[in-house]
Enzyme design. Sequence first.
Site, PDB file in Angstrom:
ATOM      1  N   GLY A   1       0.859  -1.183   0.000  1.00 12.82           N
ATOM      2  CA  GLY A   1       0.000   0.000   0.000  1.00 12.82           C
ATOM      3  C   GLY A   1       0.890   1.224   0.000  1.00 12.82           C
ATOM      4  O   GLY A   1       1.773   1.346  -0.853  1.00 12.82           O
TER       5      GLY A   1
ATOM      6  N   SER B   1       5.547  -5.302  -1.763  1.00 14.05           N
ATOM      7  CA  SER B   1       5.510  -3.892  -2.105  1.00 14.05           C
ATOM      8  C   SER B   1       5.972  -3.052  -0.908  1.00 14.05           C
ATOM      9  O   SER B   1       7.136  -3.100  -0.538  1.00 14.05           O
ATOM     10  CB  SER B   1       4.110  -3.503  -2.595  1.00 14.05           C
ATOM     11  N   ALA B   2       5.090  -2.299  -0.255  1.00 13.46           N
ATOM     12  CA  ALA B   2       5.494  -1.512   0.911  1.00 13.46           C
ATOM     13  C   ALA B   2       6.091  -2.400   1.995  1.00 13.46           C
ATOM     14  O   ALA B   2       7.021  -1.995   2.706  1.00 13.46           O
ATOM     15  CB  ALA B   2       4.299  -0.742   1.464  1.00 13.46           C
TER      16      ALA B   2
ATOM     17  N   HIS C   1       7.699  -3.217  -7.992  1.00 11.02           N
ATOM     18  CA  HIS C   1       6.951  -2.901  -9.226  1.00 11.02           C
ATOM     19  C   HIS C   1       7.865  -2.279 -10.276  1.00 11.02           C
ATOM     20  O   HIS C   1       7.423  -1.433 -11.070  1.00 11.02           O
ATOM     21  CB  HIS C   1       5.782  -1.951  -8.942  1.00 11.02           C
TER      22      HIS C   1
ATOM     23  N   GLU D   1       7.262  -6.951 -11.631  1.00 10.15           N
ATOM     24  CA  GLU D   1       6.070  -7.678 -11.212  1.00 10.15           C
ATOM     25  C   GLU D   1       6.291  -9.182 -11.374  1.00 10.15           C
ATOM     26  O   GLU D   1       6.940  -9.651 -12.306  1.00 10.15           O
ATOM     27  CB  GLU D   1       4.864  -7.248 -12.046  1.00 10.15           C
TER      28      GLU D   1
END
Length: 234
Positions: free
Chosen positions: A89, A122-123, A159, A194
């Site tokens: 996020g 991700s985060a 990403h 990805e």
Amino acid sequence: MNLLLLSNSSSDAGYLVHALDWIRPLVPAPAAGPAVFVPFAGVTRTWDAYEALVAQAMAPLGCELRSLHRAADARAELARAALVIVGGGNTFNLLHHVRRLGLLEPLRARVRDHGLPYLGWSAGANLACPTIRTTNDMPIIDPAGFDALGLVPWQINAHYTDAHPPGHRGETRRQRLAEFCQVNPDTPVLGLPEGTGLRIEGAAASLLGHADAYLFRGQSAPQALPPGRLELPV
């Protein structure tokens, strides 16, 4: 240490589906304790909804999930964990709440010194780095400093893509990471496309997935790293 750091969670196959086989070895036996979920990177998605999404995705692995946002004592809940899962996020929001709850040092100690398995995407992958300075996110909140867990000695850019749509005049991701490396020549950055992930087991690091990662360091051209064992310090 026992880490799995993913570039992304969603895919055409479904949420976390592409990574379930990678995640499976981290899932604790029921008697070992719960998997504790850290939902604080969620902003437009509520933490309740985020918990439900991840619980559903992890259900095929038989994983009992508890979200820290429901805990009366987040530090005590973390101390009982047999796996910590840090969702993606907004990285600034994630670090803000982890620091607000006084979890940064306890989480670092449990993962780095006591072998608590860590899954982040991700985060959540950014949080495992020395700082969050190579996130793609907007600084929507002040996290009171950029220092993160420092579980690995290099930065991650999740990403990662070098796409540059026709007519777009802004910098590419490669140019942005080159700026970071110009200012921080001694700090490598791994660009994770990805569908890829990093598996850290003790002193060994491996790239998972079917795409090359890219290593940025100083003023050198980015180096493509194929899937498999990585010759990187851990």
